[in-house]
Design a protein around this motif. Structure first.
Motif, PDB file in Angstrom:
ATOM      1  N   PHE A  28       0.883  -1.080  -0.171  1.00 45.10           N
ATOM      2  CA  PHE A  28      -0.028  -0.192  -0.252  1.00 45.10           C
ATOM      3  C   PHE A  28       0.653   1.096   0.172  1.00 45.10           C
ATOM      4  O   PHE A  28       2.143   1.090   0.906  1.00 45.10           O
ATOM      5  CB  PHE A  28      -0.489   0.039   1.228  1.00 45.10           C
ATOM      6  CG  PHE A  28      -2.201  -0.977   0.820  1.00 45.10           C
ATOM      7  CD1 PHE A  28      -3.280  -0.903   0.270  1.00 45.10           C
ATOM      8  CD2 PHE A  28      -1.798  -1.624   2.506  1.00 45.10           C
ATOM      9  CE1 PHE A  28      -3.788  -2.144   0.352  1.00 45.10           C
ATOM     10  CE2 PHE A  28      -2.880  -3.055   2.729  1.00 45.10           C
ATOM     11  CZ  PHE A  28      -4.539  -2.690   1.228  1.00 45.10           C
ATOM     12  N   THR A  29       0.021   2.184  -0.645  1.00 47.14           N
ATOM     13  CA  THR A  29       1.057   3.667  -0.656  1.00 47.14           C
ATOM     14  C   THR A  29      -0.050   4.717  -0.641  1.00 47.14           C
ATOM     15  O   THR A  29      -1.278   3.884  -1.055  1.00 47.14           O
ATOM     16  CB  THR A  29       2.060   3.661  -1.839  1.00 47.14           C
ATOM     17  OG1 THR A  29       1.337   3.723  -2.823  1.00 47.14           O
ATOM     18  CG2 THR A  29       3.138   2.691  -2.401  1.00 47.14           C
ATOM     19  N   HIS A  30       0.371   5.383  -0.573  1.00 47.21           N
ATOM     20  CA  HIS A  30      -0.963   6.751  -1.322  1.00 47.21           C
ATOM     21  C   HIS A  30      -0.523   7.420  -2.304  1.00 47.21           C
ATOM     22  O   HIS A  30      -1.431   8.691  -2.683  1.00 47.21           O
ATOM     23  CB  HIS A  30      -0.485   7.847   0.217  1.00 47.21           C
ATOM     24  CG  HIS A  30      -1.030   7.602   1.164  1.00 47.21           C
ATOM     25  ND1 HIS A  30       0.269   7.503   2.226  1.00 47.21           N
ATOM     26  CD2 HIS A  30      -1.896   7.519   2.328  1.00 47.21           C
ATOM     27  CE1 HIS A  30      -0.327   7.065   3.412  1.00 47.21           C
ATOM     28  NE2 HIS A  30      -1.869   7.433   3.208  1.00 47.21           N
ATOM     29  N   ASN A  31      -0.712   5.848  -3.267  1.00 49.12           N
ATOM     30  CA  ASN A  31      -0.470   6.767  -3.913  1.00 49.12           C
ATOM     31  C   ASN A  31      -1.597   6.247  -5.487  1.00 49.12           C
ATOM     32  O   ASN A  31      -2.522   5.335  -4.921  1.00 49.12           O
ATOM     33  CB  ASN A  31       0.141   6.037  -5.606  1.00 49.12           C
ATOM     34  CG  ASN A  31       2.067   7.176  -5.553  1.00 49.12           C
ATOM     35  OD1 ASN A  31       2.275   7.946  -4.907  1.00 49.12           O
ATOM     36  ND2 ASN A  31       3.344   6.288  -5.485  1.00 49.12           N
ATOM     37  N   PRO A  32      -2.207   6.123  -6.425  1.00 46.91           N
ATOM     38  CA  PRO A  32      -3.833   6.096  -7.135  1.00 46.91           C
ATOM     39  C   PRO A  32      -3.571   4.307  -6.820  1.00 46.91           C
ATOM     40  O   PRO A  32      -2.181   3.215  -7.234  1.00 46.91           O
ATOM     41  CB  PRO A  32      -3.511   6.686  -8.120  1.00 46.91           C
ATOM     42  CG  PRO A  32      -2.469   7.581  -7.997  1.00 46.91           C
ATOM     43  CD  PRO A  32      -2.002   7.119  -7.765  1.00 46.91           C
ATOM     44  N   PRO A  33      -5.141   3.964  -6.764  1.00 46.00           N
ATOM     45  CA  PRO A  33      -5.421   2.540  -6.431  1.00 46.00           C
ATOM     46  C   PRO A  33      -4.314   1.443  -7.786  1.00 46.00           C
ATOM     47  O   PRO A  33      -4.815   2.287  -8.799  1.00 46.00           O
ATOM     48  CB  PRO A  33      -6.239   2.080  -5.886  1.00 46.00           C
ATOM     49  CG  PRO A  33      -6.465   3.602  -5.331  1.00 46.00           C
ATOM     50  CD  PRO A  33      -5.887   4.438  -6.666  1.00 46.00           C
ATOM     51  N   CYS A  34      -4.054   0.301  -7.721  1.00 46.51           N
ATOM     52  CA  CYS A  34      -3.313  -0.399  -8.727  1.00 46.51           C
ATOM     53  C   CYS A  34      -4.380  -1.646  -8.671  1.00 46.51           C
ATOM     54  O   CYS A  34      -4.138  -2.303  -7.965  1.00 46.51           O
ATOM     55  CB  CYS A  34      -1.727  -0.521  -9.360  1.00 46.51           C
ATOM     56  SG  CYS A  34      -0.674   1.432  -9.672  1.00 46.51           S
ATOM     57  N   GLY A  35      -4.142  -2.290 -10.027  1.00 47.67           N
ATOM     58  CA  GLY A  35      -5.123  -3.398  -9.961  1.00 47.67           C
ATOM     59  C   GLY A  35      -4.919  -4.327 -11.674  1.00 47.67           C
ATOM     60  O   GLY A  35      -3.859  -4.391 -11.723  1.00 47.67           O
ATOM     61  N   ALA A  36      -5.867  -4.779 -11.605  1.00 44.63           N
ATOM     62  CA  ALA A  36      -6.438  -5.176 -12.664  1.00 44.63           C
ATOM     63  C   ALA A  36      -5.986  -4.617 -14.315  1.00 44.63           C
ATOM     64  O   ALA A  36      -6.675  -3.468 -14.108  1.00 44.63           O
ATOM     65  CB  ALA A  36      -7.357  -6.329 -13.130  1.00 44.63           C
ATOM     66  N   MET A  37      -4.968  -4.739 -14.918  1.00 37.37           N
ATOM     67  CA  MET A  37      -4.634  -4.443 -16.795  1.00 37.37           C
ATOM     68  C   MET A  37      -4.194  -5.628 -17.400  1.00 37.37           C
ATOM     69  O   MET A  37      -3.450  -6.119 -16.725  1.00 37.37           O
ATOM     70  CB  MET A  37      -3.835  -2.992 -16.478  1.00 37.37           C
ATOM     71  CG  MET A  37      -3.722  -2.259 -17.707  1.00 37.37           C
ATOM     72  SD  MET A  37      -2.667  -0.748 -17.794  1.00 37.37           S
ATOM     73  CE  MET A  37      -3.043  -1.522 -20.246  1.00 37.37           C
ATOM     74  N   ARG A  38      -4.323  -5.687 -18.698  1.00 37.07           N
ATOM     75  CA  ARG A  38      -4.080  -6.206 -19.148  1.00 37.07           C
ATOM     76  C   ARG A  38      -2.753  -6.539 -18.901  1.00 37.07           C
ATOM     77  O   ARG A  38      -1.809  -6.264 -19.386  1.00 37.07           O
ATOM     78  CB  ARG A  38      -4.024  -5.911 -20.543  1.00 37.07           C
ATOM     79  CG  ARG A  38      -4.472  -7.092 -22.367  1.00 37.07           C
ATOM     80  CD  ARG A  38      -4.767  -6.123 -23.507  1.00 37.07           C
ATOM     81  NE  ARG A  38      -4.894  -7.214 -24.421  1.00 37.07           N
ATOM     82  CZ  ARG A  38      -5.320  -6.703 -25.520  1.00 37.07           C
ATOM     83  NH1 ARG A  38      -5.506  -5.237 -25.633  1.00 37.07           N
ATOM     84  NH2 ARG A  38      -5.064  -7.287 -26.520  1.00 37.07           N
ATOM     85  N   GLY A  39      -2.682  -8.459 -18.904  1.00 39.66           N
ATOM     86  CA  GLY A  39      -1.495  -8.928 -18.612  1.00 39.66           C
ATOM     87  C   GLY A  39      -0.823  -9.074 -17.520  1.00 39.66           C
ATOM     88  O   GLY A  39      -0.078  -9.728 -17.043  1.00 39.66           O
ATOM     89  N   PHE A  40      -1.458  -8.553 -16.551  1.00 41.48           N
ATOM     90  CA  PHE A  40      -1.746  -8.871 -15.065  1.00 41.48           C
ATOM     91  C   PHE A  40      -0.204  -9.590 -14.691  1.00 41.48           C
ATOM     92  O   PHE A  40      -0.498 -10.531 -13.988  1.00 41.48           O
ATOM     93  CB  PHE A  40      -2.864 -10.105 -14.752  1.00 41.48           C
ATOM     94  CG  PHE A  40      -3.533  -9.464 -13.832  1.00 41.48           C
ATOM     95  CD1 PHE A  40      -4.716  -9.039 -13.667  1.00 41.48           C
ATOM     96  CD2 PHE A  40      -3.388 -10.813 -12.634  1.00 41.48           C
ATOM     97  CE1 PHE A  40      -5.769  -8.572 -12.259  1.00 41.48           C
ATOM     98  CE2 PHE A  40      -3.963 -10.476 -11.378  1.00 41.48           C
ATOM     99  CZ  PHE A  40      -5.446  -9.784 -11.466  1.00 41.48           C
ATOM    100  N   GLY A  41       0.551  -8.108 -13.713  1.00 41.81           N
ATOM    101  CA  GLY A  41       1.329  -8.649 -13.113  1.00 41.81           C
ATOM    102  C   GLY A  41       2.364  -9.513 -14.157  1.00 41.81           C
ATOM    103  O   GLY A  41       4.119  -9.612 -13.752  1.00 41.81           O
ATOM    104  N   CYS A  42       2.054 -10.081 -15.139  1.00 36.82           N
ATOM    105  CA  CYS A  42       3.001 -10.585 -15.610  1.00 36.82           C
ATOM    106  C   CYS A  42       4.272  -9.594 -17.625  1.00 36.82           C
ATOM    107  O   CYS A  42       5.242 -10.073 -17.282  1.00 36.82           O
ATOM    108  CB  CYS A  42       2.483 -11.746 -17.113  1.00 36.82           C
ATOM    109  SG  CYS A  42       1.925 -13.110 -16.132  1.00 36.82           S
ATOM    110  N   VAL A  43       3.408  -8.450 -17.178  1.00 35.01           N
ATOM    111  CA  VAL A  43       3.890  -7.926 -18.016  1.00 35.01           C
ATOM    112  C   VAL A  43       4.926  -7.073 -18.179  1.00 35.01           C
ATOM    113  O   VAL A  43       5.749  -6.585 -17.981  1.00 35.01           O
ATOM    114  CB  VAL A  43       2.727  -6.375 -18.555  1.00 35.01           C
ATOM    115  CG1 VAL A  43       3.446  -5.364 -19.058  1.00 35.01           C
ATOM    116  CG2 VAL A  43       1.440  -6.725 -19.471  1.00 35.01           C
TER     117      VAL A  43
END
Lengths: 286, 761
Positions: free
Chosen positions: B344-359
């Motif tokens: 967690f940080t105070h940056n904009p929340p990050c989550g799902a995007m095409r490729g999901f961690g593999c990118v």
């Protein structure tokens, strides 16, 4: 917000005098962005697209009078041979759709340091024709027109009528760096005009200072060093030295589009290349 | 003797380039997207968002906003009737911020008014008294003892620890690097939009652009304190998603305003708000080390991956799961030590995007494979071929890859494609770096070639109950047989509606297939993500069609007095083994409809061991390779991608044109991350929330692509399909980055590569 739509130049000036809170709009490619992002809420919009006089250009005594409402697309197709530097810059503006709407007058009105039309107008030594109902017409050298970030020399009751640009007497170049290959706001831009008739060099720097500006010292340096009579090849070292002087004339900042250091560096490269291309063109034409 | 009439074979079946039912509408601009939703009686909802990355809300005064004529409601956290919390994996995100705001752009209050401009003006009159607090904006500091806490439970979302093979492996050749990936945005063209309509039963009907109706419904019910039968969702026209619509946006807000005002409420974000209104791709900081034999055979890998999850959990834990379990690429590693963290940080929340961690991981492992190739003196294709997994190998979690794993062949295919010609003496400006910017006429331009091969899990992993539901009905209307397919699966532009039609035509032999709007009146289809819908909802539609077919053929068998075996459906007819027409469907069905609903699951997956990360985490793997050719103006740092060619195994191309379209789009998106796409965040503030400064590749940036589609059927999947959407996004970027490195000779350990990284200024 009122929407004012004069149908003649006189009427436009009269409306302008009555409504200093009105924001002139031509192609809307800057104004609509500001409105959409809620950065600006003018009391009125002064739509200039129905003022026929602004949509025309003419040539008199070797100088083009380019109506403020002529869009970039027409600059490219109708004036590419006479104002090559401005046409090259026009070609880099936005997308085809934007070039059909956006105007040189609007670019001057916005007076953004990144305005694409500004460097070639500076290099060509253009003059901006402005007018008011009360005091009539006056001309402002474009180098004096930009007074600060997105500020210009217009009085509150004035409108931009036209810009006067001498037809090219020698080669002109315009170069613009962006982080993608189309539809991009300049990270840095540079325009060069060679004036062999008076053995002079014109320059314009974009996106690398609070306002578009000339690199006056670099102009004089190059004009003094060039072999105007013999047209000998441009030494690499001279092009390099010119590039460094252009970069020194900039006062760039770091922002989301690029760093100050890169802007300076790229200007040096662009100026070096542009000078080489322009000089080679002149030699070939001889 | 009579000749039996043979049925005309049904067209538009699987394997054919069937036309999209929504294609013409989209091309002609007539398709109704969520932003086109309209109700004569509706009011407009807008959101007031936090200007601070971290602050305490002392007080909110809405008095002045309520006095604006035309305003019908102003809501804050106090007005949330159910639990003021939502989230995909953990309900940790407030519907409206109560005590704290944890990122810039967090929703704080809502306004409904008769015009969107009125609502915006009223929102500007809400007085929020903030006590600004120190913000944690550097993910690398998140786990320090003295770091500000984003949530009381600490700043760790997930740590995936993966260990395999020798504890302290050594190798004669060791290469290592640090790599950083910036924050990419999904940049779908249709910003978040929805229309909530209050219903007579006290519930609400929500029309919204989303990726998974049922997971939305669950979260909305929690916040509204209502049972699912009172909260009904229908999919509105979706203008792209790419993961950015997995989390809620306008959903609860529009429902709250509709229930409060008793009026239909429309909410529609502009582009700037959209940048604050959905999660982004996690920025990553990675350290990788590979050990190898002198011939380049891999011995071990060590990797440390840190993903900045921003202020709320979203799907960070699952992204960490992918970055950990798949983060070394499709290579054989005898020994592995991977630690992947999401914080967690105070940056904009990050989550799902095409490729999901593999990118993110792919940029690091592919850059390091090139380093290894250079260190042992073999070329980039050979080093990958030598180490690539094959069918039957175990991957780094110990899972056997039990269908095609054509790493070597994919590489060979892209390597064998012809290279683009060299630049001519006087090139067209548009073919040069900088294009009509006229920055070079060839000076300083060097060409580079780069390769990449990657893999990705298809479907939801780590023991998730991943299923889909399909309801299929067959009846004869006006003399014509029509199949109706009803699922809750979100068509987001990828072409699932066409796939559903093709499957129904194939299984039921009828030409006319109507895919009715996706809604919550039928069971969950799972998410349109993880490249899973053709596999999972396709599997459900296939199973439902088979059930319908069985029922119809049983009726036919009785009517015809023949055994069921040997009967089939084709060309709107019941046919025999030789295709001869035995009966029309109208004769068999009369006025009856045959309808079946099937819930369909792929093979189960399993959680990984918490200590070692070992386990059969994934159901299927999809492989792709790219070769990028770039021209780089090495003096200005500008790049022109000349060619971006790819080979991908899709198992079975249900709709070959659509498959190629997915691969084109995915390749462009991966290339965008390599060269230009970044949400620039400074001290928790997004600095470029617009398409003026968030740059997407244009037609002058994306080259024509050669696409080699391989079809090695997965025996475990319906029709042998393999997920298609994500793999090209993973392998294209690293290939582009490698090509740029090859052209300019700089290490370039960060993407997007900016001009100043190449020029070192």
């Amino acid at each position: 917000m009122d929407f004012l739509q004069p149908s003649s130049w006189d009427e436009a000036l009269a409306v302008r005098a009555e409504r200093p809170d009105a924001l002139p709009i031509a192609g809307g490619t800057d104004v609509m962005v500001e409105l959409n992002f809620d950065r600006r809420r003018p009391g009125a919009l002064l739509d200039l697209t129905r003022v026929g006089e602004l949509q025309e250009w003419s040539i008199d005594d070797g100088t083009v009078r380019l109506g403020a409402g002529v869009p970039y697309g027409r600059v490219i197709t109708e004036l590419g041979d006479r104002l090559p530097g401005l046409a090259m810059a026009a070609r880099t503006v936005g997308s085809p759709q934007i070039r059909v709407r956006g105007t040189v007058g609007g670019n001057l009105g916005s007076a953004s340091p990144a305005g694409d039309a500004h460097p070639p107008l500076l290099a060509a030594g253009a003059e901006v024709e402005v007018a008011s109902a009360a005091r009539g017409t006056r001309r402002i050298p474009v180098a004096e027109f930009f007074t600060g970030v997105k500020r210009n020399a217009l009085e509150p009751d004035e409108l931009i009528a036209a810009v006067h640009v001498r037809t090219a007497r020698g080669p002109q170049q315009f170069c613009k760096v962006g982080t993608r290959n189309a539809m991009v706001i300049a990270v840095s831009a540079f325009a060069l005009a060679l004036h062999p008739d008076r053995q002079a060099v014109g320059t314009g720097i974009g996106s690398a200072a609070p306002t578009p500006r000339r690199a006056a010292e670099a102009e004089e340096f190059l004009a003094g060093e060039l072999d105007w009579a013999g047209r000998a090849a441009l030494p690499e070292s001279l092009a390099q030295a010119f590039g460094e002087r252009v970069a020194a004339a900039a006062a760039p900042i770091d922002d989301v589009r690029g760093t100050a250091a890169y802007r300076r560096h790229s200007l040096a490269v662009l100026a070096r290349r542009a000078a080489t291309w322009a000089w080679d063109d002149l030699r070939r034409a001889a | 003797m009579t000749t039996a009439q043979t049925a005309a074979r049904t067209t538009g079946r699987i394997g054919e380039n069937a036309q999209r039912p929504d294609g013409t509408l989209k091309v002609t601009g007539e398709f109704a997207y969520a932003s086109d939703l309209w109700h004569d009686d509706m009011v407009w909802g807008v959101t007031l968002r936090s200007p601070h990355p971290h602050a305490r809300i002392r007080r909110i005064d809405v008095t002045e906003a309520l006095t604006v004529p035309g305003v019908s409601a102003v809501l804050t956290a106090d007005d949330v009737p159910g639990e003021n919390a939502f989230g995909l994996e953990h309900a940790d995100q407030p519907v409206l911020a109560a005590e704290f705001v944890r990122y810039e752009g967090e929703p704080v209050a809502l306004v409904a008014a008769d015009h969107p401009e009125t609502a915006r003006r009223a929102a500007a009159r809400i007085r929020v008294d903030y006590e600004v607090l120190p913000a944690l904006t550097d993910a690398r500091r998140a786990l320090d003892d003295d770091a500000p806490l984003v949530h009381p439970g600490g700043n760790l979302v997930r740590h995936l620890r993966l260990r395999r093979g020798a504890e302290r492996p050594t190798a004669p050749v060791v290469v290592s690097l640090d790599f950083e990936v910036g924050m990419q945005d999904q940049a779908f063209l249709g910003p978040e939009s929805g229309l909530a309509v209050p219903a007579e039963d006290g519930g609400v009907d929500l029309y919204v652009a989303t990726q998974w109706l049922h997971v939305d419904q669950r979260q909305i019910c929690l916040a509204l304190g209502m049972p699912p039968e009172k909260v009904r969702l229908t999919l509105a026209g979706v203008g792209g998603a790419f993961g950015g619509r997995e989390d809620l946006s306008v959903h609860v807000h529009a429902c709250l305003l509709a229930l409060r005002t008793g009026r239909p409420v429309k909410m529609s974000y502009g582009r700037e708000e959209s940048f604050h209104g959905h999660v982004h791709r996690h920025p990553a900081t990675m350290t990788y080390e590979f050990g190898a034999e002198c011939d380049g055979t891999l011995v071990y890998a060590r990797a440390h991956v840190l993903l900045d999850g921003g202020a709320y959990a979203s799907s960070t834990a699952a992204v960490v799961g992918n970055a950990g379990t798949l983060g070394l690429g499709p290579y054989r590693f005898p020994s592995v030590a991977v630690d992947a963290y999401g914080v967690f940080t105070h940056n904009p929340p990050c989550g799902a995007m095409r490729g999901f961690g593999c990118v993110q991981a792919a940029f690091a492992h592919e850059a390091l494979m090139d380093e290894l190739a250079a260190a042992v003196g073999v070329d980039p294709v050979e080093i990958r071929r030598r180490n690539g997994v094959q069918e039957g190998d175990r991957n780094i979690t110990g899972q056997v890859i039990d269908s095609a794993a054509p790493v070597a062949e994919l590489l060979q295919r892209v390597a064998d494609l012809p290279l683009p010609p060299a630049l001519p003496e006087q090139p067209d400006l548009r073919d040069l770096p900088g294009a009509v910017g006229n920055t070079t006429h060839g000076e300083g331009v060097r060409r580079g070639v780069g390769y990449s091969v990657t893999y990705k899990n298809v479907g939801f992993s780590e023991g998730f109950d991943d299923y889909s539901t399909a309801r299929v009905r067959l009846q004869v209307t006006g003399g014509e047989a029509v199949a109706t397919v009803h699922t809750a699966a979100a068509e987001v532009g990828q072409g699932l509606v066409t796939v559903q039609q093709q499957i129904a035509r194939t299984e039921l032999g009828v030409e006319q297939v109507v895919v009715v709007p996706a809604d919550t009146a039928v069971g969950s289809a799972g998410s349109t993500s993880a490249s899973r819908q053709t596999y999972v909802t396709g599997g459900a539609v296939k199973a439902a069609c088979e059930a319908v077919r069985t029922a119809v053929l049983q009726r036919a068998a009785i009517a015809l007095g023949r055994p069921v075996a040997g009967l089939a459906l084709d060309g709107d007819k019941v046919v025999g083994a030789g295709g001869e027409v035995l009966a029309g469907l109208a004769d068999v069905l009369g006025d009856d409809a045959v309808e079946e609903t099937v819930e369909w699951r792929h093979r189960p997956t399993h959680a990984v061991d918490p200590e070692t990360g070992q386990g059969d985490a994934h159901v299927q793997f999809a492989f792709s390779a790219h070769r990028a050719v770039v021209d780089v103006d090495t003096e200005l740092g500008l790049v022109k991608v000349v060619a971006l060619d790819t080979a991908q195994d899709v198992g079975k191309a249900i709709n070959p044109d659509a498959v190629v379209g997915q691969i084109h789009g995915g390749s462009a998106q991966g290339m965008g991350l390599a060269l230009m796409e970044e949400v620039v965040v400074t001290d928790g503030h997004v600095r470029n929330p617009s398409f003026t400064d968030y740059l997407l590749p244009t037609v002058l940036d994306v080259p024509p692509m050669r696409v080699e589609v391989l079809e090695y059927a997965d025996p475990h999947a319906p029709y042998g399909v393999r997920g298609v959407g994500e793999p090209p996004t993973i392998s294209s970027g690293p290939a582009v980055a490698a090509a740029v490195r090859a052209a300019c000779g700089k290490p370039l350990r960060r993407v997007p590569i900016r001009p100043e990284h190449i020029t070192c200024t």
